[in-house]
Design a protein around this motif. Structure first.
Motif, PDB file in Angstrom:
ATOM      1  N   UNK A   1       0.821  -1.189   0.000  1.00 27.39           N
ATOM      2  CA  UNK A   1       0.000   0.000   0.000  1.00 27.39           C
ATOM      3  C   UNK A   1       0.869   1.259   0.000  1.00 27.39           C
ATOM      4  N   UNK A   2       1.981   1.207   0.739  1.00 27.16           N
ATOM      5  CA  UNK A   2       2.865   2.367   0.836  1.00 27.16           C
ATOM      6  C   UNK A   2       3.440   2.761  -0.524  1.00 27.16           C
ATOM      7  N   UNK A   3       3.646   1.776  -1.397  1.00 28.93           N
ATOM      8  CA  UNK A   3       4.233   2.082  -2.696  1.00 28.93           C
ATOM      9  C   UNK A   3       3.298   2.879  -3.592  1.00 28.93           C
ATOM     10  N   UNK A   4       2.000   2.734  -3.414  1.00 23.86           N
ATOM     11  CA  UNK A   4       1.049   3.441  -4.267  1.00 23.86           C
ATOM     12  C   UNK A   4       0.523   4.720  -3.631  1.00 23.86           C
ATOM     13  N   UNK A   5       0.823   4.961  -2.364  1.00 20.04           N
ATOM     14  CA  UNK A   5       0.356   6.163  -1.673  1.00 20.04           C
ATOM     15  C   UNK A   5       1.322   7.317  -1.929  1.00 20.04           C
ATOM     16  N   UNK A   6       0.827   8.523  -1.725  1.00 17.45           N
ATOM     17  CA  UNK A   6       1.694   9.688  -1.890  1.00 17.45           C
ATOM     18  C   UNK A   6       1.290  10.782  -0.901  1.00 17.45           C
ATOM     19  N   UNK A   7       2.244  11.652  -0.620  1.00 12.12           N
ATOM     20  CA  UNK A   7       2.035  12.750   0.333  1.00 12.12           C
ATOM     21  C   UNK A   7       1.923  14.061  -0.431  1.00 12.12           C
ATOM     22  N   UNK A   8       0.971  14.885  -0.023  1.00 16.37           N
ATOM     23  CA  UNK A   8       0.811  16.190  -0.653  1.00 16.37           C
ATOM     24  C   UNK A   8       0.520  17.234   0.423  1.00 16.37           C
ATOM     25  N   UNK A   9       1.104  18.420   0.242  1.00 13.75           N
ATOM     26  CA  UNK A   9       0.910  19.527   1.178  1.00 13.75           C
ATOM     27  C   UNK A   9      -0.041  20.557   0.568  1.00 13.75           C
ATOM     28  N   UNK A  10      -0.898  21.121   1.427  1.00  8.22           N
ATOM     29  CA  UNK A  10      -1.914  22.060   0.967  1.00  8.22           C
ATOM     30  C   UNK A  10      -1.896  23.341   1.800  1.00  8.22           C
ATOM     31  N   UNK A  11      -2.151  24.480   1.163  1.00  8.25           N
ATOM     32  CA  UNK A  11      -2.359  25.721   1.936  1.00  8.25           C
ATOM     33  C   UNK A  11      -3.697  25.673   2.668  1.00  8.25           C
ATOM     34  N   UNK A  12      -3.930  26.674   3.507  1.00  9.95           N
ATOM     35  CA  UNK A  12      -5.180  26.773   4.240  1.00  9.95           C
ATOM     36  C   UNK A  12      -6.366  26.983   3.298  1.00  9.95           C
TER      37      UNK A  12
ATOM     38  N   UNK B   1      -8.659  -7.781   0.161  1.00 11.26           N
ATOM     39  CA  UNK B   1      -8.923  -9.074  -0.490  1.00 11.26           C
ATOM     40  C   UNK B   1      -7.789 -10.061  -0.210  1.00 11.26           C
ATOM     41  N   UNK B   2      -6.558  -9.558  -0.191  1.00 13.86           N
ATOM     42  CA  UNK B   2      -5.401 -10.418   0.052  1.00 13.86           C
ATOM     43  C   UNK B   2      -5.250 -10.778   1.521  1.00 13.86           C
ATOM     44  N   UNK B   3      -5.696  -9.877   2.412  1.00 17.02           N
ATOM     45  CA  UNK B   3      -5.575 -10.111   3.851  1.00 17.02           C
ATOM     46  C   UNK B   3      -6.945  -9.867   4.503  1.00 17.02           C
ATOM     47  N   UNK B   4      -7.869 -10.783   4.335  1.00 18.59           N
ATOM     48  CA  UNK B   4      -9.239 -10.581   4.838  1.00 18.59           C
ATOM     49  C   UNK B   4      -9.317 -10.384   6.346  1.00 18.59           C
TER      50      UNK B   4
ATOM     51  N   UNK C   1      -8.559   1.692  -4.633  1.00 18.73           N
ATOM     52  CA  UNK C   1      -8.369   0.374  -5.248  1.00 18.73           C
ATOM     53  C   UNK C   1      -7.265  -0.398  -4.545  1.00 18.73           C
ATOM     54  N   UNK C   2      -6.242   0.312  -4.100  1.00 16.21           N
ATOM     55  CA  UNK C   2      -5.142  -0.341  -3.384  1.00 16.21           C
ATOM     56  C   UNK C   2      -5.630  -0.903  -2.052  1.00 16.21           C
ATOM     57  N   UNK C   3      -6.428  -0.109  -1.332  1.00 17.51           N
ATOM     58  CA  UNK C   3      -6.945  -0.583  -0.055  1.00 17.51           C
ATOM     59  C   UNK C   3      -7.821  -1.818  -0.242  1.00 17.51           C
TER      60      UNK C   3
ATOM     61  N   UNK D   1      -8.487   7.451  -0.192  1.00 13.47           N
ATOM     62  CA  UNK D   1      -8.605   7.776   1.221  1.00 13.47           C
ATOM     63  C   UNK D   1      -7.569   8.836   1.550  1.00 13.47           C
ATOM     64  N   UNK D   2      -7.867   9.616   2.573  1.00 10.37           N
ATOM     65  CA  UNK D   2      -6.931  10.644   3.014  1.00 10.37           C
ATOM     66  C   UNK D   2      -6.603  10.431   4.484  1.00 10.37           C
ATOM     67  N   UNK D   3      -5.331  10.362   4.789  1.00  9.91           N
ATOM     68  CA  UNK D   3      -4.893  10.321   6.184  1.00  9.91           C
ATOM     69  C   UNK D   3      -4.268  11.665   6.525  1.00  9.91           C
TER      70      UNK D   3
END
Length: 205
Positions: free
Chosen positions: A1-12, A93-96, A86-88, A26-28
């Motif tokens: 999952x980490x390989x397909x995720x990305x970090x983005x910074x946003x202004x207010x 599915x792989x780890x029910x 889709x990644x989640x 999803x957003x963390x």
């Protein structure tokens, strides 16, 4: 999952996702906060919820075709971890065995929201403020007895459907009692357990 995720910074006050469009990820929240907000054409605004660092949003749309009726907006400088839906789903599915963990997290949030709606329907404003602070504290990562919440009086007024002046009066009362402190769009709760005890006591009376 980490390989397909990305970090983005946003202004207010930046739109992360517009209302009326499908959610594909999803957003963390890593820094800052997200607010689920509805803006009417009349200029009126309502804030449905705030999400603090450590929270994950977007579960609903990954398991249904529901399209959100609110905008997802940043509150302050915000850093998000984006996870493709889709990644989640592939991971589940792989780890029910992880399905129960996700379901537990989701239904805990749902129960908090249900309790929140029920109590806010009848509680006085001071108790509603305390309840809102407690709910936000429970949603933060690494919750301790001393909590710092990024939440302005204006945003709290939007959340509770009241005026900023009314919020200011009640916050001053709580501050005079030594239960909170507030400055620069942040609310400091020195003792969450004391605030919780006050809320429990008011619920019994």
């Amino acid at each position: 999952m980490a390989q397909s995720a990305w970090i983005k910074r946003y202004p207010n006050d930046t739109e992360v996702h517009p209302a009326g469009t499908p959610v594909r990820e999803l957003w963390m929240v890593m820094e800052g906060a997200l607010e689920l907000r509805r803006d009417a054409y009349t200029g009126a605004r309502s804030v449905l919820s705030f999400s603090q660092p450590g929270e994950i949003l977007g579960f609903n749309s990954q398991f249904s075709d529901a399209v959100p009726t609110y905008n997802v907006m940043t509150y302050g400088f915000t850093k998000l971890l984006h996870i493709p839906g889709s990644t989640m789903r592939d991971v589940l599915r792989e780890q029910p065995e992880l399905v129960w963990t996700v379901a537990s997290y989701y239904f805990t949030r749902l129960q908090l929201r249900t309790d929140y709606i029920a109590l806010h329907a009848t509680a006085p404003l001071k108790e509603r403020i305390i309840l809102q602070l407690l709910q936000m504290a429970r949603q933060t990562a690494n919750m301790t007895d001393e909590i710092h919440l990024r939440l302005s009086q204006e945003s709290l007024a939007f959340l509770l459907g009241t005026s900023r002046q009314s919020i200011n009066r009640e916050l001053k009362t709580l501050k005079d009692l030594g239960l909170i402190d507030y400055k620069g769009g942040k609310i400091h709760v020195p003792s969450l357990s004391t605030l919780m005890s006050l809320h429990d006591l008011s619920m019994k009376n």
